[in-house]
Design a protein around this motif. Sequence first.
Motif, PDB file in Angstrom:
ATOM      1  N   MET A 131      -5.155   1.645 -45.724  1.00 39.40           N
ATOM      2  CA  MET A 131      -4.107   1.783 -44.614  1.00 39.40           C
ATOM      3  C   MET A 131      -3.680   3.136 -44.800  1.00 39.40           C
ATOM      4  SD  MET A 131      -0.370  -0.145 -44.202  1.00 39.40           S
ATOM      5  CE  MET A 131      -1.129  -1.508 -43.588  1.00 39.40           C
ATOM      6  N   GLY A 132      -3.316   3.825 -43.430  1.00 37.08           N
ATOM      7  CA  GLY A 132      -3.043   5.146 -43.253  1.00 37.08           C
ATOM      8  C   GLY A 132      -1.870   5.691 -44.049  1.00 37.08           C
ATOM      9  N   LEU A 133      -1.627   7.128 -43.842  1.00 33.06           N
ATOM     10  CA  LEU A 133      -0.535   7.633 -44.449  1.00 33.06           C
ATOM     11  C   LEU A 133       0.846   7.103 -43.691  1.00 33.06           C
ATOM     12  CD1 LEU A 133      -1.542  11.311 -44.517  1.00 33.06           C
ATOM     13  CD2 LEU A 133      -1.112   9.839 -46.613  1.00 33.06           C
ATOM     14  N   LYS A 134       1.852   7.056 -44.903  1.00 34.92           N
ATOM     15  CA  LYS A 134       3.075   6.413 -44.470  1.00 34.92           C
ATOM     16  C   LYS A 134       3.838   7.579 -43.604  1.00 34.92           C
ATOM     17  CE  LYS A 134       7.563   4.847 -46.643  1.00 34.92           C
ATOM     18  NZ  LYS A 134       8.133   4.719 -48.010  1.00 34.92           N
ATOM     19  N   ASN A 135       4.383   7.135 -42.375  1.00 34.70           N
ATOM     20  CA  ASN A 135       5.085   8.354 -41.670  1.00 34.70           C
ATOM     21  C   ASN A 135       5.941   7.378 -40.793  1.00 34.70           C
ATOM     22  OD1 ASN A 135       5.545  10.403 -40.112  1.00 34.70           O
ATOM     23  ND2 ASN A 135       3.715  10.077 -38.506  1.00 34.70           N
ATOM     24  N   ILE A 136       6.996   7.141 -41.332  1.00 30.97           N
ATOM     25  CA  ILE A 136       8.183   6.280 -40.362  1.00 30.97           C
ATOM     26  C   ILE A 136       8.709   7.083 -39.558  1.00 30.97           C
ATOM     27  CG2 ILE A 136      10.152   4.841 -40.721  1.00 30.97           C
ATOM     28  CD1 ILE A 136       7.731   3.846 -42.335  1.00 30.97           C
ATOM     29  N   LEU A 137       8.763   6.381 -38.338  1.00 27.53           N
ATOM     30  CA  LEU A 137       9.242   7.215 -37.039  1.00 27.53           C
ATOM     31  C   LEU A 137      10.843   6.809 -36.929  1.00 27.53           C
ATOM     32  CD1 LEU A 137       6.312   6.779 -34.742  1.00 27.53           C
ATOM     33  CD2 LEU A 137       6.844   8.530 -36.259  1.00 27.53           C
ATOM     34  N   LYS A 138      11.581   7.845 -36.726  1.00 25.55           N
ATOM     35  CA  LYS A 138      13.178   7.714 -36.418  1.00 25.55           C
ATOM     36  C   LYS A 138      13.163   7.154 -34.971  1.00 25.55           C
ATOM     37  CE  LYS A 138      15.089  10.370 -39.922  1.00 25.55           C
ATOM     38  NZ  LYS A 138      15.753  11.776 -40.207  1.00 25.55           N
ATOM     39  N   ALA A 179      -5.781  -7.692 -30.688  1.00 19.46           N
ATOM     40  CA  ALA A 179      -5.682  -7.475 -32.193  1.00 19.46           C
ATOM     41  C   ALA A 179      -4.550  -7.863 -32.793  1.00 19.46           C
ATOM     42  CB  ALA A 179      -6.551  -6.279 -32.432  1.00 19.46           C
ATOM     43  N   LEU A 180      -4.667  -8.197 -33.974  1.00 20.39           N
ATOM     44  CA  LEU A 180      -3.409  -8.258 -35.089  1.00 20.39           C
ATOM     45  C   LEU A 180      -3.875  -7.997 -36.327  1.00 20.39           C
ATOM     46  CD1 LEU A 180      -2.807 -11.880 -36.223  1.00 20.39           C
ATOM     47  CD2 LEU A 180      -4.928 -11.329 -34.992  1.00 20.39           C
ATOM     48  N   MET A 181      -2.790  -7.579 -37.243  1.00 19.93           N
ATOM     49  CA  MET A 181      -2.949  -7.463 -38.724  1.00 19.93           C
ATOM     50  C   MET A 181      -2.417  -8.547 -39.483  1.00 19.93           C
ATOM     51  SD  MET A 181      -1.782  -3.965 -40.806  1.00 19.93           S
ATOM     52  CE  MET A 181      -0.160  -3.827 -40.011  1.00 19.93           C
ATOM     53  N   ILE A 182      -3.049  -8.780 -40.584  1.00 17.87           N
ATOM     54  CA  ILE A 182      -2.742  -9.711 -41.481  1.00 17.87           C
ATOM     55  C   ILE A 182      -2.502  -8.976 -43.007  1.00 17.87           C
ATOM     56  CG2 ILE A 182      -3.575 -11.747 -42.752  1.00 17.87           C
ATOM     57  CD1 ILE A 182      -5.937 -12.189 -40.570  1.00 17.87           C
ATOM     58  N   THR A 183      -1.155  -8.792 -43.129  1.00 18.49           N
ATOM     59  CA  THR A 183      -0.930  -7.935 -44.279  1.00 18.49           C
ATOM     60  C   THR A 183       0.079  -8.705 -45.207  1.00 18.49           C
ATOM     61  OG1 THR A 183      -0.089  -5.862 -44.733  1.00 18.49           O
ATOM     62  CG2 THR A 183       0.631  -6.827 -42.848  1.00 18.49           C
ATOM     63  N   ASP A 184       0.240  -8.147 -46.427  1.00 18.03           N
ATOM     64  CA  ASP A 184       1.341  -8.526 -47.139  1.00 18.03           C
ATOM     65  C   ASP A 184       2.446  -7.298 -47.070  1.00 18.03           C
ATOM     66  OD1 ASP A 184       0.643  -6.022 -48.748  1.00 18.03           O
ATOM     67  OD2 ASP A 184      -0.486  -7.063 -50.242  1.00 18.03           O
ATOM     68  N   THR A 185       2.255  -6.528 -46.049  1.00 20.62           N
ATOM     69  CA  THR A 185       3.375  -5.349 -45.555  1.00 20.62           C
ATOM     70  C   THR A 185       3.208  -4.332 -46.179  1.00 20.62           C
ATOM     71  OG1 THR A 185       5.098  -5.661 -46.807  1.00 20.62           O
ATOM     72  CG2 THR A 185       5.141  -7.314 -45.086  1.00 20.62           C
ATOM     73  N   SER A 186       2.150  -3.930 -46.953  1.00 21.97           N
ATOM     74  CA  SER A 186       1.603  -2.767 -47.678  1.00 21.97           C
ATOM     75  C   SER A 186       2.799  -2.025 -48.517  1.00 21.97           C
ATOM     76  CB  SER A 186       1.281  -1.908 -46.477  1.00 21.97           C
ATOM     77  OG  SER A 186       1.040  -0.682 -46.830  1.00 21.97           O
ATOM     78  N   PHE A 187       3.105  -0.722 -48.104  1.00 26.08           N
ATOM     79  CA  PHE A 187       4.213   0.045 -48.828  1.00 26.08           C
ATOM     80  C   PHE A 187       5.746  -0.516 -48.896  1.00 26.08           C
ATOM     81  CE2 PHE A 187       2.976   2.262 -45.064  1.00 26.08           C
ATOM     82  CZ  PHE A 187       4.352   2.326 -44.213  1.00 26.08           C
ATOM     83  N   PHE A 188       5.905  -1.415 -47.628  1.00 26.35           N
ATOM     84  CA  PHE A 188       7.302  -2.078 -47.534  1.00 26.35           C
ATOM     85  C   PHE A 188       7.519  -3.016 -48.635  1.00 26.35           C
ATOM     86  CE2 PHE A 188       6.383  -0.807 -43.076  1.00 26.35           C
ATOM     87  CZ  PHE A 188       7.301   0.083 -43.057  1.00 26.35           C
ATOM     88  N   ARG A 189       6.355  -3.415 -49.300  1.00 29.15           N
ATOM     89  CA  ARG A 189       6.547  -4.227 -50.732  1.00 29.15           C
ATOM     90  C   ARG A 189       6.023  -3.630 -51.744  1.00 29.15           C
ATOM     91  NH1 ARG A 189       4.064  -9.838 -49.690  1.00 29.15           N
ATOM     92  NH2 ARG A 189       5.504  -9.999 -47.984  1.00 29.15           N
TER      93      ARG A 189
END
Length: 328
Positions: A1-8, A284-294
């Motif tokens: 998964m790509g770099l964390k870049n949370i947008l405001k 398309a969709l993504m199946i995930t454990d939510t990555s860096f949010f967890r």
Amino acid sequence: MGLKNILKPTKKKLIFFVGFLFIGMIFLFSGGKEVRTVKISPVPADSVQVKKHLVALTQTPQFRNHKNIDQLDTVADYIHQTFMTYADSTAFQEYTVNGQVYKNVICSFGTGNSKRIIIGAHYDVCGDQQGADDNATGVTALLELARVLQNQKLKYRVDLVAYTLEEPPYFRTENMGSYVHAKYLKDNNINVYGMASVEMIGYFKDEKGSQDFPIGALSWIYGDKGDFITLVKKFSGAGPFVGNFIDHFKDSNQIKAETFPAPKFVGGVDYSDHLNYWKFNFPALMITDTSFFRNKNYHKSTDTLETLDIKRMTKVIDAIFLSIIHLK
């Protein structure tokens, strides 16, 4: 998964998202919970095989990043050999970046069907680390799906695709393996029903406060325990495949699952290979454990095999399989 870049979000977007939260809460808290029966898979995923593949992908002499071409090739060969054991057809999709050859690995089932679905996951890692959750778990899902899909009667052609170069420095570039693959499908007018990206499916926590969100208020809807799988889709215009797949995934009742119909401005919703299928207007969709949010081991040397919940991960694979074979 790509770099964390949370947008405001802008004020307008924030107002919009508050409305989204309100609608979601009404949906969540209206009516009683439906009691669902656990579906029995005709060919259950095998936790022994799952662990075997995870070991093979993570316990390598070198890290499987873009600099270690030989290691990437060795992993690609392992995926190819496993696919060949079960699939109707198997192939490499090779392309060149900065004079180096990189490979997607593709296998197919139900090749007599014209319309196809894509289940994909990337096998490269970010930097010098095992990348157990990110994304050995996704690739292991493909390998085990290959085993359970063998000899199944399918309504659609199913292509399992293991991508290279999802991670930085190539994330969000045309050098991503998924971009190369999606562009090939578009350029050749291939009839694609939809795509699912399997991105980190092995990390779970049952403790309170173990789940974060891009916007804190989402915990009002989804809770604060990292005990679920998230099915991420476009907020609108997701397409029939996405709704169909999500319905069957949840109906299988293999594991707790939540749908996240996300506006694009919410950080993290397109941080995987499905973003390139969205670019070419494939559902398309993504199946995930939510990555860096967890998973706070994200892109760190602590993302190791020992941190994974193999039992629950195996149930995620069962849910994907049941979704595939029951697609309408």
